[in-house]
Design a protein around this motif. Sequence first.
Motif, mmCIF file in Angstrom:
data_model
loop_
_atom_site.group_PDB
_atom_site.id
_atom_site.type_symbol
_atom_site.label_atom_id
_atom_site.label_comp_id
_atom_site.label_asym_id
_atom_site.label_seq_id
_atom_site.Cartn_x
_atom_site.Cartn_y
_atom_site.Cartn_z
ATOM 1 N N TYR A 1 49.339 45.028 30.246
ATOM 2 C CA TYR A 1 48.457 45.265 31.395
ATOM 3 C C TYR A 1 49.230 45.450 32.702
ATOM 4 C CZ TYR A 1 48.705 40.485 33.303
ATOM 5 O OH TYR A 1 49.127 39.312 33.877
ATOM 6 N N GLN A 2 50.362 44.772 32.859
ATOM 7 C CA GLN A 2 51.136 44.950 34.087
ATOM 8 C C GLN A 2 51.727 46.362 34.149
ATOM 9 O OE1 GLN A 2 53.753 41.567 33.671
ATOM 10 N NE2 GLN A 2 52.563 40.400 35.160
ATOM 11 N N LYS B 1 43.457 44.114 31.387
ATOM 12 C CA LYS B 1 43.737 43.453 30.113
ATOM 13 C C LYS B 1 42.913 44.082 28.987
ATOM 14 C CE LYS B 1 45.575 39.010 31.536
ATOM 15 N NZ LYS B 1 45.459 37.557 31.485
ATOM 16 N N ASN C 1 47.942 38.862 44.907
ATOM 17 C CA ASN C 1 46.679 38.231 44.524
ATOM 18 C C ASN C 1 45.654 39.327 44.243
ATOM 19 O OD1 ASN C 1 47.573 35.543 44.930
ATOM 20 N ND2 ASN C 1 47.348 35.839 47.126
ATOM 21 N N LEU C 2 45.156 39.348 43.009
ATOM 22 C CA LEU C 2 44.156 40.333 42.604
ATOM 23 C C LEU C 2 42.903 39.606 42.137
ATOM 24 C CD1 LEU C 2 46.463 42.654 40.460
ATOM 25 C CD2 LEU C 2 45.707 43.036 42.809
ATOM 26 N N ASP C 3 41.769 40.262 42.307
ATOM 27 C CA ASP C 3 40.524 39.696 41.795
ATOM 28 C C ASP C 3 40.625 39.561 40.280
ATOM 29 O OD1 ASP C 3 39.522 39.793 44.369
ATOM 30 O OD2 ASP C 3 38.386 41.641 44.049
ATOM 31 N N SER C 4 40.003 38.517 39.753
ATOM 32 C CA SER C 4 40.063 38.300 38.305
ATOM 33 C C SER C 4 39.411 39.448 37.545
ATOM 34 C CB SER C 4 39.422 36.967 37.932
ATOM 35 O OG SER C 4 38.086 36.925 38.355
ATOM 36 N N SER C 5 38.421 40.116 38.144
ATOM 37 C CA SER C 5 37.775 41.252 37.476
ATOM 38 C C SER C 5 38.753 42.420 37.297
ATOM 39 C CB SER C 5 36.539 41.711 38.257
ATOM 40 O OG SER C 5 36.896 42.126 39.555
ATOM 41 N N ILE D 1 42.093 42.070 36.914
ATOM 42 C CA ILE D 1 42.990 41.649 35.835
ATOM 43 C C ILE D 1 42.285 41.797 34.486
ATOM 44 C CG2 ILE D 1 44.283 39.718 34.850
ATOM 45 C CD1 ILE D 1 45.509 40.815 37.412
ATOM 46 N N ASP D 2 41.016 41.369 34.412
ATOM 47 C CA ASP D 2 40.257 41.490 33.167
ATOM 48 C C ASP D 2 40.140 42.952 32.735
ATOM 49 O OD1 ASP D 2 39.916 38.754 33.148
ATOM 50 O OD2 ASP D 2 37.872 38.822 33.972
ATOM 51 N N TYR D 3 39.872 43.839 33.688
ATOM 52 C CA TYR D 3 39.747 45.267 33.378
ATOM 53 C C TYR D 3 41.040 45.802 32.766
ATOM 54 C CZ TYR D 3 39.481 50.293 34.050
ATOM 55 O OH TYR D 3 39.518 51.655 33.850
#
Length: 75
Positions: free
Chosen positions: A52-53, A42, A32-36, A38-40
């Motif tokens: 991104y992964q 991406k 579980n990662l913060d959406s920020s 993941i956005d960064y």
Amino acid sequence: MENLDEMKEEYDFSNAKKNPYAKKLRQQVTINLDSSIIDYFKEMSAASGVPYQTLINLYLSDCVKSRRKLHISWQ
């Protein structure tokens, strides 16, 4: 279409060698990662063309190689 006997001769693996990178295979995990975060990654992915992964994996690999330590302070 070739028959099965011809396929066996064409793909002879009797002299095959073990994959030297087998120990470095990836393991799927759920995290579980913060959406920020993941956005960064991406955004970095869009700019670089690297998934991104893969970027997250490269970053974490760099942390391991450099033996980076976490500095956590509670305020």
